[in-house]
Design a protein around this motif. Structure first.
Motif, PDB file in Angstrom:
ATOM      1  N   ARG A  55       0.838  -1.194   0.000  1.00 57.00           N
ATOM      2  CA  ARG A  55       0.000   0.000   0.000  1.00 57.00           C
ATOM      3  C   ARG A  55       0.875   1.246   0.000  1.00 57.00           C
ATOM      4  O   ARG A  55       1.990   1.241   0.514  1.00 57.00           O
ATOM      5  CB  ARG A  55      -0.907   0.041   1.234  1.00 57.00           C
ATOM      6  CG  ARG A  55      -2.093  -0.870   1.124  1.00 57.00           C
ATOM      7  CD  ARG A  55      -2.992  -0.794   2.331  1.00 57.00           C
ATOM      8  NE  ARG A  55      -3.538   0.540   2.564  1.00 57.00           N
ATOM      9  CZ  ARG A  55      -4.176   0.882   3.687  1.00 57.00           C
ATOM     10  NH1 ARG A  55      -4.343   0.002   4.654  1.00 57.00           N
ATOM     11  NH2 ARG A  55      -4.648   2.099   3.836  1.00 57.00           N
ATOM     12  N   SER A  57       0.464   5.627   0.729  1.00 52.24           N
ATOM     13  CA  SER A  57      -0.314   6.824   1.057  1.00 52.24           C
ATOM     14  C   SER A  57       0.649   7.930   1.447  1.00 52.24           C
ATOM     15  O   SER A  57       1.827   7.687   1.713  1.00 52.24           O
ATOM     16  CB  SER A  57      -1.318   6.574   2.185  1.00 52.24           C
ATOM     17  OG  SER A  57      -0.683   6.527   3.440  1.00 52.24           O
ATOM     18  N   ASN A  58       0.117   9.158   1.495  1.00 51.34           N
ATOM     19  CA  ASN A  58       0.877  10.231   2.122  1.00 51.34           C
ATOM     20  C   ASN A  58       0.582  10.154   3.616  1.00 51.34           C
ATOM     21  O   ASN A  58      -0.108   9.249   4.073  1.00 51.34           O
ATOM     22  CB  ASN A  58       0.529  11.586   1.498  1.00 51.34           C
ATOM     23  CG  ASN A  58      -0.940  11.930   1.599  1.00 51.34           C
ATOM     24  OD1 ASN A  58      -1.624  11.580   2.558  1.00 51.34           O
ATOM     25  ND2 ASN A  58      -1.453  12.624   0.600  1.00 51.34           N
ATOM     26  N   ASP A  60      -1.344  11.868   5.396  1.00 49.88           N
ATOM     27  CA  ASP A  60      -2.760  12.108   5.693  1.00 49.88           C
ATOM     28  C   ASP A  60      -3.605  10.879   5.394  1.00 49.88           C
ATOM     29  O   ASP A  60      -4.808  10.884   5.615  1.00 49.88           O
ATOM     30  CB  ASP A  60      -3.285  13.302   4.900  1.00 49.88           C
ATOM     31  CG  ASP A  60      -2.620  14.600   5.326  1.00 49.88           C
ATOM     32  OD1 ASP A  60      -2.356  14.765   6.538  1.00 49.88           O
ATOM     33  OD2 ASP A  60      -2.359  15.448   4.451  1.00 49.88           O
ATOM     34  N   GLY A  61      -2.993   9.841   4.850  1.00 49.70           N
ATOM     35  CA  GLY A  61      -3.714   8.620   4.506  1.00 49.70           C
ATOM     36  C   GLY A  61      -4.312   8.643   3.119  1.00 49.70           C
ATOM     37  O   GLY A  61      -4.987   7.704   2.716  1.00 49.70           O
ATOM     38  N   ASP A  62      -4.058   9.718   2.373  1.00 52.86           N
ATOM     39  CA  ASP A  62      -4.567   9.845   1.003  1.00 52.86           C
ATOM     40  C   ASP A  62      -3.538   9.307   0.021  1.00 52.86           C
ATOM     41  O   ASP A  62      -2.369   9.144   0.345  1.00 52.86           O
ATOM     42  CB  ASP A  62      -4.849  11.319   0.685  1.00 52.86           C
ATOM     43  CG  ASP A  62      -5.854  11.937   1.633  1.00 52.86           C
ATOM     44  OD1 ASP A  62      -6.815  11.241   2.015  1.00 52.86           O
ATOM     45  OD2 ASP A  62      -5.662  13.109   1.997  1.00 52.86           O
ATOM     46  N   ARG A  63      -3.949   9.105  -1.214  1.00 50.43           N
ATOM     47  CA  ARG A  63      -3.046   8.598  -2.246  1.00 50.43           C
ATOM     48  C   ARG A  63      -2.372   9.720  -3.013  1.00 50.43           C
ATOM     49  O   ARG A  63      -1.746   9.488  -4.020  1.00 50.43           O
ATOM     50  CB  ARG A  63      -3.795   7.669  -3.194  1.00 50.43           C
ATOM     51  CG  ARG A  63      -4.225   6.374  -2.488  1.00 50.43           C
ATOM     52  CD  ARG A  63      -4.816   5.344  -3.415  1.00 50.43           C
ATOM     53  NE  ARG A  63      -3.771   4.722  -4.204  1.00 50.43           N
ATOM     54  CZ  ARG A  63      -3.665   4.836  -5.529  1.00 50.43           C
ATOM     55  NH1 ARG A  63      -4.536   5.538  -6.207  1.00 50.43           N
ATOM     56  NH2 ARG A  63      -2.702   4.236  -6.176  1.00 50.43           N
ATOM     57  N   GLY A  64      -2.464  10.952  -2.534  1.00 48.73           N
ATOM     58  CA  GLY A  64      -1.841  12.079  -3.223  1.00 48.73           C
ATOM     59  C   GLY A  64      -0.327  11.983  -3.223  1.00 48.73           C
ATOM     60  O   GLY A  64       0.277  11.584  -2.230  1.00 48.73           O
ATOM     61  N   THR A  67       2.489  15.809  -1.587  1.00 54.76           N
ATOM     62  CA  THR A  67       2.612  16.362  -0.238  1.00 54.76           C
ATOM     63  C   THR A  67       4.037  16.352   0.297  1.00 54.76           C
ATOM     64  O   THR A  67       4.291  16.902   1.363  1.00 54.76           O
ATOM     65  CB  THR A  67       1.721  15.593   0.752  1.00 54.76           C
ATOM     66  OG1 THR A  67       2.194  14.254   0.844  1.00 54.76           O
ATOM     67  CG2 THR A  67       0.265  15.624   0.344  1.00 54.76           C
ATOM     68  N   ASP A  79      -2.086   0.680   8.163  1.00 56.00           N
ATOM     69  CA  ASP A  79      -2.900   1.503   9.054  1.00 56.00           C
ATOM     70  C   ASP A  79      -2.205   1.734  10.395  1.00 56.00           C
ATOM     71  O   ASP A  79      -2.242   2.838  10.939  1.00 56.00           O
ATOM     72  CB  ASP A  79      -4.281   0.882   9.270  1.00 56.00           C
ATOM     73  CG  ASP A  79      -5.117   0.892   8.000  1.00 56.00           C
ATOM     74  OD1 ASP A  79      -4.931   1.799   7.156  1.00 56.00           O
ATOM     75  OD2 ASP A  79      -5.955  -0.018   7.835  1.00 56.00           O
ATOM     76  N   ARG A  86       1.197   9.572  12.505  1.00 57.96           N
ATOM     77  CA  ARG A  86       0.298  10.678  12.872  1.00 57.96           C
ATOM     78  C   ARG A  86       0.468  11.070  14.319  1.00 57.96           C
ATOM     79  O   ARG A  86       0.475  12.237  14.659  1.00 57.96           O
ATOM     80  CB  ARG A  86      -1.148  10.292  12.594  1.00 57.96           C
ATOM     81  CG  ARG A  86      -1.503  10.262  11.141  1.00 57.96           C
ATOM     82  CD  ARG A  86      -2.931   9.834  10.981  1.00 57.96           C
ATOM     83  NE  ARG A  86      -3.347   9.899   9.588  1.00 57.96           N
ATOM     84  CZ  ARG A  86      -4.425   9.321   9.126  1.00 57.96           C
ATOM     85  NH1 ARG A  86      -5.211   8.632   9.933  1.00 57.96           N
ATOM     86  NH2 ARG A  86      -4.751   9.415   7.857  1.00 57.96           N
TER      87      ARG A  86
END
Length: 90
Positions: A55, A57-58, A60-64, A67, A79, A86
């Motif tokens: 997996r 993510s950035n 923030d937990g997004d796939r953007g 960042t 997770d 975080r």
């Protein structure tokens, strides 16, 4: 194994993201965190890690990918690691 870049760890003096992400894709590392990544560093390896069952993510937990931070995991611990990151950020 955890590989980190930009905040200590075995790859901390190395600026590339591909090697750490590919270690995750190959099953050699469970987690790779890169804190100084550009979109050009991340875009090519996201599908490789995800196709290998991992997996991305950035923080923030997004796939953007814009960042500056990238978290690659084996998928099973994503997770949990994201929550730890975080919490550490305040």
């Amino acid at each position: 194994m955890v590989a980190a870049c930009g905040k200590g760890g075995p790859l901390s003096d190395w600026d590339g993201v591909c090697h750490g992400a590919l270690l995750v894709a190959a099953g050699v590392a469970d987690v790779f965190l890169h804190l100084k990544a550009g979109p050009w560093d991340i875009a090519a390896v996201v599908p490789i890690v995800e196709e290998a069952g991992g997996r991305f993510s950035n923080l923030d937990g997004d796939r953007g990918i814009s960042t500056g931070a990238a978290l690659f995991t084996n998928g099973r611990v994503h997770d949990e690691v994201l929550e730890l990151v975080r919490t550490d950020r305040g």
